[in-house]
Design a protein around this motif. Structure first.
Motif, PDB file in Angstrom:
ATOM      1  N   THR A  51       2.382 -27.590  25.194  1.00 32.32           N
ATOM      2  CA  THR A  51       2.994 -27.730  26.514  1.00 32.32           C
ATOM      3  C   THR A  51       4.465 -27.358  26.457  1.00 32.32           C
ATOM      4  O   THR A  51       5.001 -26.762  27.397  1.00 32.32           O
ATOM      5  CB  THR A  51       2.838 -29.177  27.029  1.00 32.32           C
ATOM      6  N   LEU A  52       5.100 -27.675  25.353  1.00 33.37           N
ATOM      7  CA  LEU A  52       6.519 -27.347  25.189  1.00 33.37           C
ATOM      8  C   LEU A  52       6.761 -25.846  25.286  1.00 33.37           C
ATOM      9  O   LEU A  52       7.666 -25.405  25.981  1.00 33.37           O
ATOM     10  CB  LEU A  52       7.027 -27.878  23.850  1.00 33.37           C
ATOM     11  N   THR A  53       5.941 -25.059  24.630  1.00 33.05           N
ATOM     12  CA  THR A  53       6.133 -23.603  24.670  1.00 33.05           C
ATOM     13  C   THR A  53       5.935 -23.042  26.074  1.00 33.05           C
ATOM     14  O   THR A  53       6.527 -22.036  26.430  1.00 33.05           O
ATOM     15  CB  THR A  53       5.179 -22.879  23.700  1.00 33.05           C
ATOM     16  N   GLN A  54       5.115 -23.705  26.864  1.00 32.85           N
ATOM     17  CA  GLN A  54       4.857 -23.240  28.225  1.00 32.85           C
ATOM     18  C   GLN A  54       5.877 -23.779  29.226  1.00 32.85           C
ATOM     19  O   GLN A  54       6.023 -23.242  30.316  1.00 32.85           O
ATOM     20  CB  GLN A  54       3.447 -23.660  28.653  1.00 32.85           C
ATOM     21  N   THR A  55       6.572 -24.849  28.866  1.00 30.08           N
ATOM     22  CA  THR A  55       7.480 -25.530  29.789  1.00 30.08           C
ATOM     23  C   THR A  55       8.904 -25.004  29.722  1.00 30.08           C
ATOM     24  O   THR A  55       9.587 -24.942  30.738  1.00 30.08           O
ATOM     25  CB  THR A  55       7.488 -27.047  29.481  1.00 30.08           C
ATOM     26  N   VAL A  56       9.351 -24.625  28.544  1.00 30.41           N
ATOM     27  CA  VAL A  56      10.751 -24.223  28.367  1.00 30.41           C
ATOM     28  C   VAL A  56      11.046 -22.962  29.171  1.00 30.41           C
ATOM     29  O   VAL A  56      10.331 -21.972  29.085  1.00 30.41           O
ATOM     30  CB  VAL A  56      11.073 -23.993  26.874  1.00 30.41           C
ATOM     31  N   GLU A  57      12.110 -23.048  29.943  1.00 28.85           N
ATOM     32  CA  GLU A  57      12.540 -21.901  30.748  1.00 28.85           C
ATOM     33  C   GLU A  57      13.770 -21.261  30.125  1.00 28.85           C
ATOM     34  O   GLU A  57      14.444 -21.858  29.301  1.00 28.85           O
ATOM     35  CB  GLU A  57      12.857 -22.365  32.164  1.00 28.85           C
ATOM     36  N   LYS A  58      14.069 -20.069  30.543  1.00 29.33           N
ATOM     37  CA  LYS A  58      15.264 -19.376  30.055  1.00 29.33           C
ATOM     38  C   LYS A  58      16.500 -20.172  30.474  1.00 29.33           C
ATOM     39  O   LYS A  58      16.586 -20.663  31.592  1.00 29.33           O
ATOM     40  CB  LYS A  58      15.357 -17.964  30.641  1.00 29.33           C
ATOM     41  N   PRO A  59      17.463 -20.314  29.582  1.00 27.55           N
ATOM     42  CA  PRO A  59      18.667 -21.088  29.885  1.00 27.55           C
ATOM     43  C   PRO A  59      19.617 -20.333  30.815  1.00 27.55           C
ATOM     44  O   PRO A  59      20.128 -19.274  30.462  1.00 27.55           O
ATOM     45  CB  PRO A  59      19.289 -21.319  28.519  1.00 27.55           C
ATOM     46  N   VAL A  60      19.850 -20.878  31.976  1.00 29.38           N
ATOM     47  CA  VAL A  60      20.665 -20.218  32.992  1.00 29.38           C
ATOM     48  C   VAL A  60      22.152 -20.210  32.620  1.00 29.38           C
ATOM     49  O   VAL A  60      22.817 -19.180  32.698  1.00 29.38           O
ATOM     50  CB  VAL A  60      20.467 -20.893  34.369  1.00 29.38           C
ATOM     51  N   ALA A 101      23.133 -21.372  17.651  1.00 33.63           N
ATOM     52  CA  ALA A 101      22.019 -21.825  16.819  1.00 33.63           C
ATOM     53  C   ALA A 101      20.931 -22.472  17.677  1.00 33.63           C
ATOM     54  O   ALA A 101      19.735 -22.190  17.506  1.00 33.63           O
ATOM     55  CB  ALA A 101      22.520 -22.813  15.765  1.00 33.63           C
ATOM     56  N   PHE A 102      21.331 -23.314  18.613  1.00 35.27           N
ATOM     57  CA  PHE A 102      20.339 -23.972  19.464  1.00 35.27           C
ATOM     58  C   PHE A 102      19.647 -22.977  20.383  1.00 35.27           C
ATOM     59  O   PHE A 102      18.413 -22.936  20.463  1.00 35.27           O
ATOM     60  CB  PHE A 102      20.971 -25.085  20.301  1.00 35.27           C
ATOM     61  N   TYR A 103      20.427 -22.166  21.097  1.00 35.47           N
ATOM     62  CA  TYR A 103      19.831 -21.271  22.080  1.00 35.47           C
ATOM     63  C   TYR A 103      18.984 -20.173  21.428  1.00 35.47           C
ATOM     64  O   TYR A 103      17.995 -19.724  22.014  1.00 35.47           O
ATOM     65  CB  TYR A 103      20.902 -20.687  23.000  1.00 35.47           C
ATOM     66  N   THR A 104      19.328 -19.755  20.228  1.00 30.51           N
ATOM     67  CA  THR A 104      18.490 -18.793  19.514  1.00 30.51           C
ATOM     68  C   THR A 104      17.109 -19.392  19.267  1.00 30.51           C
ATOM     69  O   THR A 104      16.083 -18.743  19.491  1.00 30.51           O
ATOM     70  CB  THR A 104      19.147 -18.395  18.176  1.00 30.51           C
ATOM     71  N   ASP A 105      17.090 -20.638  18.837  1.00 30.70           N
ATOM     72  CA  ASP A 105      15.813 -21.305  18.605  1.00 30.70           C
ATOM     73  C   ASP A 105      15.078 -21.613  19.911  1.00 30.70           C
ATOM     74  O   ASP A 105      13.848 -21.632  19.948  1.00 30.70           O
ATOM     75  CB  ASP A 105      16.017 -22.587  17.798  1.00 30.70           C
ATOM     76  N   LEU A 106      15.828 -21.856  20.966  1.00 30.58           N
ATOM     77  CA  LEU A 106      15.198 -22.093  22.264  1.00 30.58           C
ATOM     78  C   LEU A 106      14.453 -20.833  22.723  1.00 30.58           C
ATOM     79  O   LEU A 106      13.325 -20.920  23.215  1.00 30.58           O
ATOM     80  CB  LEU A 106      16.240 -22.502  23.306  1.00 30.58           C
ATOM     81  N   TYR A 107      15.069 -19.674  22.536  1.00 31.80           N
ATOM     82  CA  TYR A 107      14.384 -18.418  22.857  1.00 31.80           C
ATOM     83  C   TYR A 107      13.154 -18.239  21.969  1.00 31.80           C
ATOM     84  O   TYR A 107      12.131 -17.728  22.416  1.00 31.80           O
ATOM     85  CB  TYR A 107      15.324 -17.218  22.690  1.00 31.80           C
ATOM     86  N   TRP A 108      13.252 -18.675  20.732  1.00 28.54           N
ATOM     87  CA  TRP A 108      12.115 -18.594  19.817  1.00 28.54           C
ATOM     88  C   TRP A 108      10.936 -19.403  20.361  1.00 28.54           C
ATOM     89  O   TRP A 108       9.804 -18.944  20.335  1.00 28.54           O
ATOM     90  CB  TRP A 108      12.532 -19.086  18.431  1.00 28.54           C
ATOM     91  N   ILE A 109      11.224 -20.615  20.862  1.00 31.65           N
ATOM     92  CA  ILE A 109      10.156 -21.444  21.432  1.00 31.65           C
ATOM     93  C   ILE A 109       9.504 -20.735  22.616  1.00 31.65           C
ATOM     94  O   ILE A 109       8.288 -20.739  22.754  1.00 31.65           O
ATOM     95  CB  ILE A 109      10.695 -22.817  21.901  1.00 31.65           C
ATOM     96  N   CYS A 110      10.323 -20.134  23.466  1.00 30.92           N
ATOM     97  CA  CYS A 110       9.789 -19.457  24.658  1.00 30.92           C
ATOM     98  C   CYS A 110       8.821 -18.339  24.285  1.00 30.92           C
ATOM     99  O   CYS A 110       7.879 -18.051  25.024  1.00 30.92           O
ATOM    100  CB  CYS A 110      10.921 -18.874  25.491  1.00 30.92           C
ATOM    101  N   ASP A 111       9.042 -17.699  23.147  1.00 32.89           N
ATOM    102  CA  ASP A 111       8.220 -16.557  22.742  1.00 32.89           C
ATOM    103  C   ASP A 111       6.987 -16.936  21.933  1.00 32.89           C
ATOM    104  O   ASP A 111       6.199 -16.070  21.577  1.00 32.89           O
ATOM    105  CB  ASP A 111       9.071 -15.571  21.916  1.00 32.89           C
ATOM    106  N   GLN A 112       6.808 -18.209  21.624  1.00 31.82           N
ATOM    107  CA  GLN A 112       5.694 -18.644  20.778  1.00 31.82           C
ATOM    108  C   GLN A 112       4.409 -18.812  21.588  1.00 31.82           C
ATOM    109  O   GLN A 112       4.435 -19.285  22.708  1.00 31.82           O
ATOM    110  CB  GLN A 112       6.025 -19.967  20.080  1.00 31.82           C
ATOM    111  N   GLN A 113       3.314 -18.413  20.978  1.00 31.34           N
ATOM    112  CA  GLN A 113       1.994 -18.629  21.560  1.00 31.34           C
ATOM    113  C   GLN A 113       1.314 -19.816  20.891  1.00 31.34           C
ATOM    114  O   GLN A 113       0.808 -20.696  21.543  1.00 31.34           O
ATOM    115  CB  GLN A 113       1.125 -17.370  21.394  1.00 31.34           C
ATOM    116  N   ASP A 114       1.313 -19.821  19.557  1.00 35.36           N
ATOM    117  CA  ASP A 114       0.678 -20.895  18.792  1.00 35.36           C
ATOM    118  C   ASP A 114       1.739 -21.525  17.902  1.00 35.36           C
ATOM    119  O   ASP A 114       2.156 -20.936  16.910  1.00 35.36           O
ATOM    120  CB  ASP A 114      -0.461 -20.339  17.944  1.00 35.36           C
ATOM    121  N   ILE A 115       2.165 -22.697  18.270  1.00 35.76           N
ATOM    122  CA  ILE A 115       3.294 -23.334  17.589  1.00 35.76           C
ATOM    123  C   ILE A 115       2.857 -24.463  16.663  1.00 35.76           C
ATOM    124  O   ILE A 115       3.668 -25.058  15.971  1.00 35.76           O
ATOM    125  CB  ILE A 115       4.302 -23.830  18.649  1.00 35.76           C
TER     126      ILE A 115
END
Length: 133
Positions: free
Chosen positions: A63-72, A94-108
């Protein structure tokens, strides 16, 4: 006559120095206010992303991978991040790079450790910004 010329030159120099000092003070004040607003915006966005911590704690990774939106705030102010301190820049990137990583994940599911690192990075970014204020 020479006294008038010296007075004119001295008056011009004093006026120029006063103008430069006043302009610098206004520049500094505006820059300081802009940085304060930028820090407040990042702190607000980072706080709004607290659901990442909750989902990571509960193990709700899919659910996390589907919920995280791009940081405005991050995307809107990417050009201004360099005005912050080095520690702030490092923590935010460091945080936002990993946040983008979460957004791009299918199977985490197999990357749970990295998700928990992101939680720590978010908390570090918040602390770093608070310390700079």
């Amino acid at each position: 006559m020479a006294g008038a010329i010296v007075g004119l030159v001295l008056g011009s120099i004093i006026g120029a120095v006063a103008t430069i000092a006043g302009s610098y003070f206004l520049f500094w004040r505006r820059r300081h206010a802009a940085l304060a607003h930028l820090r407040r915006a990042f702190r607000t966005e980072l706080s709004a992303l607290s659901y990442i911590d909750e989902m990571a704690e509960s193990g709700d990774y899919e659910t996390l991978t589907q919920t995280v939106e791009k940081p405005v705030v991050y995307e809107s102010n990417a050009d201004d991040i360099g005005h912050l301190s080095g520690e702030e820049v490092e923590a935010l990137v460091a945080f936002y790079t990993d946040l983008y990583w979460i957004c791009d994940q299918q199977d985490i599911e197999d990357k749970k450790d990295r998700v928990h690192e992101i939680v720590e990075k978010r908390q570090r970014a918040i602390e770093t910004i608070r310390e700079a204020e």
